[in-house]
Design a protein around this motif. Sequence first.
Motif, PDB file in Angstrom:
ATOM      1  N   LYS A   1       0.848  -1.189   0.000  1.00  0.00           N
ATOM      2  CA  LYS A   1       0.000   0.000   0.000  1.00  0.00           C
ATOM      3  C   LYS A   1       0.880   1.234   0.000  1.00  0.00           C
ATOM      4  O   LYS A   1       1.967   1.240   0.598  1.00  0.00           O
ATOM      5  CB  LYS A   1      -0.929   0.022   1.222  1.00  0.00           C
ATOM      6  CG  LYS A   1      -2.036  -1.025   1.181  1.00  0.00           C
ATOM      7  CD  LYS A   1      -3.003  -0.843   2.343  1.00  0.00           C
ATOM      8  CE  LYS A   1      -4.172  -1.821   2.248  1.00  0.00           C
ATOM      9  NZ  LYS A   1      -5.149  -1.620   3.343  1.00  0.00           N
ATOM     10  N   THR A   2       0.417   2.285  -0.661  1.00  0.00           N
ATOM     11  CA  THR A   2       1.161   3.537  -0.678  1.00  0.00           C
ATOM     12  C   THR A   2       1.327   4.061   0.745  1.00  0.00           C
ATOM     13  O   THR A   2       0.341   4.158   1.484  1.00  0.00           O
ATOM     14  CB  THR A   2       0.420   4.588  -1.527  1.00  0.00           C
ATOM     15  OG1 THR A   2       0.262   4.090  -2.860  1.00  0.00           O
ATOM     16  CG2 THR A   2       1.199   5.894  -1.567  1.00  0.00           C
ATOM     17  N   PRO A   3       2.546   4.379   1.186  1.00  0.00           N
ATOM     18  CA  PRO A   3       2.755   4.851   2.566  1.00  0.00           C
ATOM     19  C   PRO A   3       1.977   6.123   2.855  1.00  0.00           C
ATOM     20  O   PRO A   3       1.780   6.973   1.975  1.00  0.00           O
ATOM     21  CB  PRO A   3       4.265   5.098   2.621  1.00  0.00           C
ATOM     22  CG  PRO A   3       4.839   4.294   1.505  1.00  0.00           C
ATOM     23  CD  PRO A   3       3.800   4.265   0.435  1.00  0.00           C
TER      24      PRO A   3
ATOM     25  N   VAL B   1      -5.399   7.409   0.207  1.00  0.00           N
ATOM     26  CA  VAL B   1      -4.477   8.459   0.617  1.00  0.00           C
ATOM     27  C   VAL B   1      -4.575   9.587  -0.403  1.00  0.00           C
ATOM     28  O   VAL B   1      -4.792   9.350  -1.594  1.00  0.00           O
ATOM     29  CB  VAL B   1      -3.027   7.937   0.716  1.00  0.00           C
ATOM     30  CG1 VAL B   1      -2.509   7.457  -0.643  1.00  0.00           C
ATOM     31  CG2 VAL B   1      -2.101   8.992   1.298  1.00  0.00           C
ATOM     32  N   THR B   2      -4.443  10.814   0.081  1.00  0.00           N
ATOM     33  CA  THR B   2      -4.482  11.973  -0.806  1.00  0.00           C
ATOM     34  C   THR B   2      -3.063  12.428  -1.097  1.00  0.00           C
ATOM     35  O   THR B   2      -2.279  12.695  -0.189  1.00  0.00           O
ATOM     36  CB  THR B   2      -5.277  13.128  -0.172  1.00  0.00           C
ATOM     37  OG1 THR B   2      -6.616  12.687   0.060  1.00  0.00           O
ATOM     38  CG2 THR B   2      -5.305  14.335  -1.099  1.00  0.00           C
TER      39      THR B   2
ATOM     40  N   GLN C   1      -3.636   0.803  -2.867  1.00  0.00           N
ATOM     41  CA  GLN C   1      -3.060  -0.388  -3.496  1.00  0.00           C
ATOM     42  C   GLN C   1      -3.032  -0.297  -5.012  1.00  0.00           C
ATOM     43  O   GLN C   1      -2.016  -0.569  -5.644  1.00  0.00           O
ATOM     44  CB  GLN C   1      -3.832  -1.631  -3.068  1.00  0.00           C
ATOM     45  CG  GLN C   1      -3.152  -2.940  -3.468  1.00  0.00           C
ATOM     46  CD  GLN C   1      -3.786  -4.127  -2.783  1.00  0.00           C
ATOM     47  OE1 GLN C   1      -4.995  -4.234  -2.689  1.00  0.00           O
ATOM     48  NE2 GLN C   1      -2.962  -5.046  -2.307  1.00  0.00           N
ATOM     49  N   THR C   2      -4.126   0.147  -5.619  1.00  0.00           N
ATOM     50  CA  THR C   2      -4.190   0.213  -7.076  1.00  0.00           C
ATOM     51  C   THR C   2      -3.681   1.535  -7.629  1.00  0.00           C
ATOM     52  O   THR C   2      -3.411   1.644  -8.824  1.00  0.00           O
ATOM     53  CB  THR C   2      -5.630   0.009  -7.563  1.00  0.00           C
ATOM     54  OG1 THR C   2      -6.443   1.128  -7.138  1.00  0.00           O
ATOM     55  CG2 THR C   2      -6.219  -1.278  -6.998  1.00  0.00           C
ATOM     56  N   SER C   3      -3.561   2.562  -6.774  1.00  0.00           N
ATOM     57  CA  SER C   3      -3.141   3.915  -7.171  1.00  0.00           C
ATOM     58  C   SER C   3      -4.142   4.609  -8.091  1.00  0.00           C
ATOM     59  O   SER C   3      -3.838   5.665  -8.658  1.00  0.00           O
ATOM     60  CB  SER C   3      -1.755   3.887  -7.847  1.00  0.00           C
ATOM     61  OG  SER C   3      -0.777   3.417  -6.949  1.00  0.00           O
TER      62      SER C   3
ATOM     63  N   ALA D   1      -6.836  10.456   4.504  1.00  0.00           N
ATOM     64  CA  ALA D   1      -5.947   9.303   4.387  1.00  0.00           C
ATOM     65  C   ALA D   1      -6.324   8.304   5.458  1.00  0.00           C
ATOM     66  O   ALA D   1      -6.543   8.673   6.618  1.00  0.00           O
ATOM     67  CB  ALA D   1      -4.495   9.733   4.534  1.00  0.00           C
ATOM     68  N   ASN D   2      -6.432   7.038   5.081  1.00  0.00           N
ATOM     69  CA  ASN D   2      -6.764   5.984   6.041  1.00  0.00           C
ATOM     70  C   ASN D   2      -6.194   4.662   5.541  1.00  0.00           C
ATOM     71  O   ASN D   2      -5.269   4.650   4.725  1.00  0.00           O
ATOM     72  CB  ASN D   2      -8.286   5.902   6.263  1.00  0.00           C
ATOM     73  CG  ASN D   2      -9.052   5.764   4.960  1.00  0.00           C
ATOM     74  OD1 ASN D   2      -8.680   4.982   4.079  1.00  0.00           O
ATOM     75  ND2 ASN D   2     -10.133   6.524   4.809  1.00  0.00           N
TER      76      ASN D   2
END
Length: 382
Positions: A39-41, A92-93, A124-126, A87-88
């Motif tokens: 997942k994106t940090p 995420v923004t 995850q998918t962006s 963001a959660n």
Amino acid sequence: MAERSGPSRILACILVGLGAFLLAVAILIPTYTVGKLEKTPLDLEVTTIAEGSGSVLNSQALLAGKAEVNTNVPLVSQRYVTTEDPANADVVTLQAGQTLRRTDKQGDTGLLSAIVDRNTVDRQTSMPTNDPVGTIQTQPNQPAEEVPRDGLQYKFPFNAEQKSYPYFDLSARATQDINFVEETEINGLKVYHYNQTIEPVDLSKVVNSPTNKLTLPAEAWGVPGGTLPVTMTRWYTNVRDLWVEPETGVVVKGQEQLHQYYARNKARPEIDVLKVELPFNEETIEYQVQQARDGMDKISTFGRTVPIIAGILGLIALIAGIILGLRGGKGPQPARTTGGGVPPAEGGRHYEGSDAPTEQHDWTTDKTEEIPVADPRRYDQR
């Protein structure tokens, strides 16, 4: 010996339980922990710098009534991406501040463009969620404009594939496929190369700005017609190349061939506004390669290394516990005795307990049978 089987059974139970636990850990970590890592940090902070040289329209000269194009102008594009709310665990923004400046001029006189882009994406998918709708701000004293989108930006999904993806272009404010080209390597790292070619876009239909459709005397444009007014439209094209580490989705290298120009016909550029090729510089590429490797190491540690070690240790503990349990259950049995060690009576009768005779017998008064001794003379060799 029977008393020792208790601790053995306890130890066997502990080993079996530990082995079962480690085997469960080996199974669950790849499915649970890796999903958390892919997942994106939420604390993402990335700066990318692209450098090149090209042609730039002198805006001051244009305002003075003459289209003048400077050539071989050194240019730097810098993008700073951070995260913010909302963001959660799932979204995420991303906020990206991007500037393009010519480095041969100082301060604001060298600034060609500045954009602040906000977009909430699936971690995850962006892919954008449009909840809330993304915004683009091009002027510091003007509010940001809501711009929905349906393509990738800044990052690819984890476990990227060799296929086309929808990719959102910030200048055209439209989504178009970016296509897989080849698998290659950058600094020893396997990457996927993607390419997107954007055909001429009429910027006057994208952003309502007076500079996107401009009327000047023909002589100001440098075209025949003297003082006759000539209206030209500002067009935009781009050839975008991205090299992506597929496991993490990190863009290791990026390059854009930007071209903005004024023309009466999109197929015949007349005045260059901006024409430049801007690839990531070496420092940015090295930094992005390391970011990708760090992400790959974390995924590998929890996705492969830890489960393998836990599985091996769990199997050893389980087998050891089973063997110890089986051996402990077959401990040596106590020997049977005959009445507390009292020898059996004559005639084969055996006394047990209170039936045993209590009278003591004096074995020294018994007569023993005399055993004849051989005459040594019989062995005389003479």
